[in-house]
Scaffold this motif. Structure first.
Motif, short mmCIF file in Angstrom:
data_model
loop_
_atom_site.label_atom_id
_atom_site.label_comp_id
_atom_site.label_asym_id
_atom_site.label_seq_id
_atom_site.Cartn_x
_atom_site.Cartn_y
_atom_site.Cartn_z
N TYR A 84 -0.84 5.96 -7.57
CA TYR A 84 0.19 5.95 -6.50
C TYR A 84 1.51 6.59 -7.26
CZ TYR A 84 4.01 4.18 -3.23
OH TYR A 84 4.83 4.37 -2.45
N SER B 83 -8.67 6.38 -1.79
CA SER B 83 -9.85 6.37 -0.90
C SER B 83 -10.23 7.69 -0.80
CB SER B 83 -10.00 5.28 0.06
OG SER B 83 -9.16 5.93 1.14
N THR B 84 -9.36 8.74 -0.86
CA THR B 84 -9.58 10.03 -0.43
C THR B 84 -10.23 10.69 -1.81
OG1 THR B 84 -7.63 10.80 -0.97
CG2 THR B 84 -7.98 10.21 1.24
N HIS C 184 -10.49 15.61 -5.96
CA HIS C 184 -9.89 15.68 -4.60
C HIS C 184 -10.48 17.17 -4.29
CE1 HIS C 184 -7.11 15.94 -1.22
NE2 HIS C 184 -6.92 17.03 -1.52
N TRP D 122 -0.70 9.94 -5.13
CA TRP D 122 -1.94 9.82 -4.25
C TRP D 122 -1.77 8.59 -3.50
CZ3 TRP D 122 -5.07 13.61 -4.00
CH2 TRP D 122 -5.00 14.69 -5.26
N ASP D 123 -1.14 8.36 -2.29
CA ASP D 123 -0.99 7.39 -1.61
C ASP D 123 -2.18 6.69 -1.03
OD1 ASP D 123 1.67 7.97 -1.78
OD2 ASP D 123 1.74 8.91 0.10
N ASP D 124 -3.27 7.33 -0.99
CA ASP D 124 -4.40 6.81 -0.52
C ASP D 124 -5.73 7.24 -1.35
OD1 ASP D 124 -6.72 5.85 0.97
OD2 ASP D 124 -6.72 7.34 2.55
N PRO E 67 -4.84 1.80 -9.54
CA PRO E 67 -4.32 1.93 -8.17
C PRO E 67 -2.69 2.41 -8.51
CG PRO E 67 -5.71 0.29 -8.04
CD PRO E 67 -5.65 0.47 -9.57
#
Length: 223
Positions: free
Chosen positions: A156, A164-165, A219, A160-162, A152
């Motif tokens: 970050y 979960s995407t 992604h 990649w702030d989220d 995580p």
């Protein structure tokens, strides 16, 4: 991490040499010894599945054919061909499972994304460890221990702030992966996309070297 290859004879060494050819069906003990003596990994006997039923005997097994046998001890890293064969003879037909978190962690992505990322990483000349593919369509990139806990934070820092995407996750201590060429869950055999090698199996690359490419391709694959 250091380990000793104690096969005990030149013939045994030839049998365990990377890429060595064998006649007929590979001995389970030889397969296990390749992981313990050549690559320095612990190995655990795992359950098998047939027609949805797990060999562990539990009718309500939550992961048929995809978990270690609770009553079977691990075969430790460094075990010789004789030791591995003797240990595995106690559990004939067991799948070969590798504990995650000691010698390596795993970054898991969808196999199509993993194949595209692997091609990019090879073109870039980045260090790579073993990469396996499961019959469920997942790719497992072996990376240095600690990657799952750091994932995580690393994502970050890469923007990649989220997370979960992304169809991407880390596997760390307490998990196990099925090793090629064992069957997983009665769905088919696990196979190598990039087999182990002496220069990377015992010292897999840091996750940060691969993660940018893996995250980008994962992604794009979901877009």
């Amino acid at each position: 991490m250091g380990f000793t290859i104690g096969i005990g004879s030149s013939r045994g060494m030839r049998e365990l040499r990377p890429g060595a050819r064998r006649r007929g069906r590979a001995c389970e003990g030889t397969t296990v010894a390749e992981f313990t003596a050549l690559w320095g990994w612990d190995v655990v006997p795992g359950a098998r599945a047939a027609s949805g039923a797990c060999s562990c005997g539990r009718p309500d097994c939550p992961a048929p054919g995809a978990h270690p046998l609770d009553f079977a001890p691990r075969v430790p890293a460094g075990a010789t061909l004789g030791e591995a064969s003797e240990a595995w003879a106690q559990h004939p037909g067991a799948s070969v499972m590798l504990p995650v978190g000691r010698s390596f962690d795993v970054i898991e992505v969808a196999e199509p994304a993993g194949l595209r990322a692997l091609a990019r990483l090879e073109r870039m000349g980045l260090p790579l460890g073993p990469v396996a593919a499961t019959p469920q369509g997942r790719a497992h990139f072996f990376v240095a221990p600690g990657a799952a806990a750091e994932l995580p934070r690393l994502l970050y820092r890469m923007g990649w702030d989220d997370p979960s995407t992304l169809d991407l996750r880390g596997l760390g201590p307490g998990t196990h992966v099925t090793a090629p060429p064992s069957d997983r869950g009665g769905l088919g055999r696990v196979r190598w996309l990039r087999p182990p090698a002496l220069d990377s199996a015992a010292h897999p690359p840091a996750a940060r070297l691969l993660l940018g490419t893996l995250a980008y391709v994962a992604h794009r694959s979901r877009a």
